[in-house]
Design a protein around this motif. Structure first.
Motif, mmCIF file in Angstrom:
data_model
loop_
_atom_site.group_PDB
_atom_site.id
_atom_site.type_symbol
_atom_site.label_atom_id
_atom_site.label_comp_id
_atom_site.label_asym_id
_atom_site.label_seq_id
_atom_site.Cartn_x
_atom_site.Cartn_y
_atom_site.Cartn_z
ATOM 1 N N ALA A 435 89.757 50.480 93.629
ATOM 2 C CA ALA A 435 88.961 51.671 93.309
ATOM 3 C C ALA A 435 87.781 51.812 94.262
ATOM 4 O O ALA A 435 87.441 52.926 94.697
ATOM 5 C CB ALA A 435 88.476 51.601 91.862
ATOM 6 N N ARG A 438 89.094 52.997 97.648
ATOM 7 C CA ARG A 438 89.435 54.421 97.595
ATOM 8 C C ARG A 438 88.176 55.284 97.687
ATOM 9 O O ARG A 438 88.135 56.275 98.416
ATOM 10 C CB ARG A 438 90.198 54.738 96.311
ATOM 11 C CG ARG A 438 90.541 56.229 96.147
ATOM 12 C CD ARG A 438 91.291 56.497 94.856
ATOM 13 N NE ARG A 438 92.556 55.808 94.843
ATOM 14 C CZ ARG A 438 93.643 56.223 95.502
ATOM 15 N NH1 ARG A 438 93.587 57.322 96.240
ATOM 16 N NH2 ARG A 438 94.768 55.550 95.431
ATOM 17 N N ARG A 439 87.133 54.919 96.930
ATOM 18 C CA ARG A 439 85.909 55.725 96.949
ATOM 19 C C ARG A 439 85.264 55.699 98.337
ATOM 20 O O ARG A 439 84.780 56.728 98.835
ATOM 21 C CB ARG A 439 84.926 55.215 95.897
ATOM 22 C CG ARG A 439 83.614 56.023 95.837
ATOM 23 C CD ARG A 439 83.864 57.457 95.395
ATOM 24 N NE ARG A 439 82.709 58.311 95.560
ATOM 25 C CZ ARG A 439 81.746 58.487 94.647
ATOM 26 N NH1 ARG A 439 81.826 57.851 93.482
ATOM 27 N NH2 ARG A 439 80.749 59.310 94.882
ATOM 28 N N GLU A 645 86.708 52.846 88.453
ATOM 29 C CA GLU A 645 86.066 53.928 89.201
ATOM 30 C C GLU A 645 84.557 53.966 88.973
ATOM 31 O O GLU A 645 83.800 54.371 89.864
ATOM 32 C CB GLU A 645 86.682 55.268 88.813
ATOM 33 C CG GLU A 645 88.109 55.483 89.283
ATOM 34 C CD GLU A 645 89.135 54.675 88.507
ATOM 35 O OE1 GLU A 645 90.253 54.473 89.031
ATOM 36 O OE2 GLU A 645 88.824 54.226 87.368
ATOM 37 N N ASN A 649 81.701 53.860 91.796
ATOM 38 C CA ASN A 649 80.592 54.819 91.881
ATOM 39 C C ASN A 649 79.271 54.109 92.163
ATOM 40 O O ASN A 649 78.429 54.597 92.927
ATOM 41 C CB ASN A 649 80.469 55.606 90.572
ATOM 42 C CG ASN A 649 81.654 56.516 90.313
ATOM 43 O OD1 ASN A 649 82.437 56.801 91.217
ATOM 44 N ND2 ASN A 649 81.797 56.962 89.073
#
Length: 679
Positions: A435, A438-439, A645, A649
């Protein structure tokens, strides 16, 4: 709606031509087709032209990448053409010739296609054609190669006047199938799409054969003593060691992403006696030097030179390069010229090792390197039959600092927050690490997917966009050798590393009396020792680059919260948490910020929980495993479940540019666990 038949044929021809790098370089050249259409306002027949628009690539061209224009309006522009001194004004006039909505913006070469009296036109940048175009006696050689079927056109900057010139060539030479454009490329035409493509390929292949048959065997001269290529393993080791220092050289004005190649073409060129002279002459084709700058920085030491000597010499050469580039700008800049865009090299040649190329992202850096390989091929061809003679420096400046080029740059979208940054994420093959990766890619970073599971890492890298976005590196973070290898891979793929996320982890949940020394050692080796080793290697690279950096630890709520049956894991996380504080204090002088994230209850998508940890924690709390996420959520202040996710963040929040003055911080991502509040 299907494209017009002529447009469809044009796209197919473009794809075939663009698929072979011998025909044209990436995003180079343009193709066109003319045909009958209907004016939707009157219903009358109208002659149209479809032409590749500004910025597209022939090999991947789509209908949306074509500009559609009315021929009557385009040719009518001749009546209002104000002359070569004001020809740039004609680009805006193309907009008044467009047919319908949508499509691409017309390029500077639109006049070349529209004014030539041929149904189909190709303008390409093949190495063989540019070799003739950049030979000192190119006009004579073109005549020898083609007779009167291909006409020499002296150098002229792309624009409306060049279109008029080529139209006159076509009109005055009825046997001609195309022309060689001095210092630039080739143009061919035909009555049908098939004939045009055939003529283009005839010019390219005939020039190739001519250069081979007429050319001398070693146009770059003999191999310099001591400059032959190092063995593959040795040169790639040297390249990885040099990469952060070379990236520092290319990033003084603004950070850049790097690309490395040790292709035979590059290694042979840099080993030969003539490479310093030819490299200093610079590239010629406008497409080349817009990507590579007018000339590269060339290391003038053999590959056997000690590394510290090479690094010191690179710094000296960089200082001289910047001074020379500033002088080049000063020699040619006019009062209304755009400001100097930067004086760092885009290409750095290291004899015996290879070539480093740089750009605003990986694709731009890679393509810059491909263009310099094109330039080497051009030099070889020109030197084989004549003498390499690129266009004058003043003309190069006119292209590089062209008002139209500046306008194109100003239209580029704003860079994403992590553009030019290279990240390495451990444990990125699944769960939280995936995750995070990906971010980071979504925000513009290039990412090294480091994971013990090579297959998982490869799958994630492919999913994130492949080699221009992410590369996979299998790594066991308990191994110093494998960690060094991962950073070397990052250096060769992207030039270095700016952002490291220590995420690799394992958890064994047991009461104290059931926790073995092996349980303790395994968790400390992977997370405490592993994070230390990764951070140490990251610091070496970041300090060498001189660009600052970020190191982020994915610690845990357990670093500050005492829970049952979890001694080894929680103690390890406390170790990681204090590493954040220690390294923040030590590395701050180098502009390296070190922060942490303390997640809790990340069940869904978590590799650790899926590997048995979830079942054990569920047993501790007396809830079904499938309800563990809900259980964790209900014990929080916000009553919200934490997902991978959400951790990603937090990593972006720490590294995305808004917290530039924050280091030594731990960010809780636990939906609110009062017992874990930092004090």
């Amino acid at each position: 709606m299907a494209p017009h038949p002529e447009a469809a044929a044009l796209l197919a021809r473009s794809h075939r031509l663009g698929a072979d790098p011998r025909n044209t370089n990436y995003a180079g050249g343009n193709t066109s087709a003319k045909g009958a259409g209907t004016d939707p306002a009157t219903g009358d027949d109208v002659e149209l032209m479809w032409v590749k628009g500004s910025g597209g690539d022939l090999g991947t061209l789509t209908e949306a990448g074509l500009a559609a224009l009315r021929i009557d309006r385009l040719r009518g522009l001749e009546a209002v053409y104000p002359g070569v001194e004001r020809e740039d004004e004609m680009v805006a006039a193309f907009d008044y010739c467009l047919h319908g909505k949508g499509g691409a913006a017309p390029s500077i070469d639109t006049a070349m296609h529209g004014l030539v009296d041929a149904a189909h036109v190709d303008h390409l940048h093949p190495d063989s054609g540019i070799a003739l175009a950049c030979a000192a006696d190119g006009e004579k050689l073109t005549a020898e190669c083609f007779g009167d079927t291909v006409v020499w056109v002296p150098w002229r900057r792309p624009g409306f006047q060049l279109g008029l010139d080529i139209a006159a060539v076509k009109r005055d030479n009825p046997r001609a199938i195309g022309c060689v454009l001095g210092g630039h490329g080739i143009t061919a035409w035909g009555d049908t799409s098939e004939e045009c493509e055939r003529n283009s390929l005839h010019i390219i292949r005939t020039a190739e054969a001519f250069l081979v048959e007429r050319g001398r065997a070693e146009p770059f001269g003999p191999v310099l003593d001591g400059y032959a290529a190092l063995p593959e393993a040795e040169r790639r080791e040297r390249a990885a060691a040099l990469a952060p220092h070379v990236r520092a050289v290319a990033s003084q004005d603004r950070p850049q992403v790097g690309h490395f190649t040790d292709s035979d073409v590059v290694l042979d060129f840099t080993a030969r006696a003539e490479h310093p002279r030819l490299a200093a002459l610079g590239t010629s084709c406008p497409d080349h030097f817009l990507r590579t700058k007018v000339r590269p920085l060339v290391l003038d030491l053999p590959p056997s030179a000690p590394l510290d000597e090479v690094i010191a010499r690179l710094k000296e050469l960089h200082t001289a390069y910047r001074e020379e580039y500033a002088a080049y700008y000063a020699r040619h800049a006019l009062p209304d010229s755009p400001a100097m865009r930067g004086a760092d090299p885009a290409i750095v040649l290291v004899p015996g090792v290879g070539m480093f190329s740089f750009g605003k992202d990986k694709q731009t850096a890679r393509v810059a390197g491909e263009f310099y390989v094109n330039a080497i091929n051009v030099m070889r061809g020109a030197e084989a039959v004549s003498r390499y003679a690129p266009i004058e420096e003043s003309e190069k400046f006119r292209i590089e600092y062209w008002a139209l080029e500046e306008a194109k740059l100003q239209r580029m979208p704003k860079p994403k927050p992590l553009a030019t940054r290279v990240a390495l994420v451990t444990g990125a093959g699944s769960g939280i690490g995936k995750a995070i990766a990906r971010r980071l890619v979504d925000e513009g970073a290039c990412v090294v997917i480091a994971d013990l599971d090579a297959d998982n890492a490869a799958a994630v890298a492919a999913e994130l966009g492949g080699a221009d976005k992410a590369v996979a590196v299998p790594v066991d973070v308990t191994s110093e050798e494998q960690i060094a290898g991962a950073f070397a891979a990052a250096a060769l793929a992207f030039g270095g590393v700016d952002l490291v996320v220590n995420n690799a982890g394992i958890s064994i949940s047991k009461p104290l009396l059931e926790t073995s020394a092996r349980d303790w050692d395994l968790q400390h080796d992977i997370m405490a020792r592993g994070s230390f080793l990764v951070s140490r290697e990251a610091a070496r690279v970041m300090i060498a680059q001189g660009l600052g950096g970020d190191i982020v630890y994915i610690a845990s709520k357990n670093a500050v919260f005492a829970g049952p049956n979890n001694i080894a894991y929680s103690a390890t996380k406390a170790d990681q948490a204090h590493q954040v504080r220690l390294l923040a204090a030590e590395l701050g002088e180098h502009g390296i910020r070190v922060n942490g994230v303390n997640p809790d209850g990340v069940v869904r998508g978590s590799g650790i929980f899926a590997g048995g940890w979830g079942a054990k924690r569920a047993a501790v709390y007396g809830v079904p495993e499938e309800k563990l996420g809900e259980f964790y959520a209900q014990r929080t202040i916000l009553k919200r479940e934490v997902l991978p996710e959400h951790v990603a963040n937090a990593v972006f929040a720490l590294t995305g540019g808004d917290l530039t003055h924050t280091t030594g911080l731990h960010v809780p991502v636990d939906a609110g666990v009062a017992a874990a509040f930092l004090r």
